[in-house]
Design a protein around this motif. Structure first.
Motif: not given
Length: 354
Positions: A74, A78, A119-120, A122-123, A126-127, A150
């Protein structure tokens, strides 16, 4: 020059994790221009919180789908880095939840992943440029956590250990009536939470096999496993029929040694890949989630015996009898699976994602 960071549990003399790194290097050498790639492994001393100098971060093979590693990914995303997930998987899921997952009865993995961890995850999924996981149970678990829609991006590409090749050195096709046993320790963090019981059951299994005319070769893939192997050898107490090999071999050396066995019984996950690459059927001691994930991915579920089995020795002996009768079928199954997964494992390289 593109700077690439490979994350794996390497630098600790564990053959399984080291061979995954070696495989990654080999595939890089096969498809990438060495003059344009600067490849860094996450050996001890590499600060995974300081990733500014890297262009791409690869989460490699192993059981690395863990909150800590996902936070590293993550952070990389970012900071504008490319992220690739390559053949990793989940582990540490308790046996009750494993059984529920296999039977489509599991609704939550909150024991392993809190909401903030989900949540991490998921991100990151996704990315990430590419998300390839080890086996179908890992993907099932991800679907439970972030939803099947997802999770469509998640591909089952198999464990990178499937890319192991038979060494160029001569491998004898002359198999002897030998069963290899890979034993070791996970410091009692295994299904059933009783390594002593599993060891006693291995002693019983070995003694029965010796009475049936087999020899036993005890071998290790990690230095920390040597005391366990020595203890197993001492308990069997039959030096005429048992070989204890505490040497730490390279993957090619060990494949060559295993090629002379009729079958193997393996505690550590990647010992199974080494055996099957040597065209020797492998019985897996199902001590944690990752072993079952591997077996599901290659269609050899029957050859896993859970370490919480109350009749472990009997189960192992039944599997030895099975491989005696079905050796060719087992190897054919493994090789066909390997052929299916090879292009998927190589797809991030052939697709110019690295």
């Amino acid at each position: 020059m593109k700077k690439l960071l490979y994350i794996g549990w390497i630098g600790f003399n564990n053959l399984g994790d080291e061979l995954l790194w070696n495989i990654f290097k080999d595939v890089c050498g096969k498809y990438l221009d060495k003059e344009r790639i600067d490849l860094t492994p996450s050996v001890p001393g590499i600060d995974l919180k300081k990733i500014e100098k890297y262009d791409t971060v690869v989460l490699g093979g192993g059981s690395l789908l863990l909150p800590g590693y996902l936070q590293i990914l993550q952070n990389a995303i970012q900071k504008g880095k490319s992220v690739v997930i390559w053949g990793t998987g989940l582990d540490w899921i308790e046996k009750r939840n494993l059984d529920l997952l296999i039977n489509d009865g599991l609704n939550s993995l909150e024991q392993n992943f809190k909401q903030k961890d989900v949540e991490v995850l998921d991100e990151v999924i996704d990315r990430a440029l590419f998300v390839g996981v080890r086996g179908p149970l890992t993907k099932k678990a991800i679907e439970i956590m972030i939803g099947s829609e997802k999770a469509k991006k998640v591909q089952i590409i198999g464990d990178p250990g499937l890319l192991l090749q038979e060494p160029n050195t001569d491998i004898s096709n002359e198999k002897k009536k030998v069963i290899g046993i890979n034993w070791g320790t996970t410091f009692n963090r295994l299904y059933g939470a009783n390594e002593t019981f599993v060891e006693e059951q291995l002693v019983e299994t070995a003694k029965t096999l010796i009475k049936a005319g087999y020899k036993i070769m005890i071998y290790t893939v990690w230095a920390d496993d040597r005391p366990s192997c020595q203890r197993l050898y001492d308990k069997i107490n039959d030096p005429d029929n048992v070989i204890l090999d505490k040497n730490l071999y390279s993957e090619n050396e060990l494949i060559a040694k295993l090629s002379r066995c009729k079958g193997t019984i393996n505690f550590k996950l990647h010992a199974n890949f080494l055996s099957l690459t040597a065209k020797v059927p492998a019985i897996s001691l199902g001590y944690r989630f990752k072993v079952f994930d591997f077996a599901e991915s290659v269609g050899l579920q029957y050859l896993v015996v859970s370490t919480d089995s109350k009749q472990l020795a009997q189960d192992l002996l039944e599997r030895v009898e099975y491989i005696e009768k079905n050796e060719a079928k087992i190897i054919e199954q493994y090789q066909s699976t390997r052929k299916k997964f090879e292009p998927l494992l190589e797809s991030p390289f052939t697709g110019n994602l690295l």
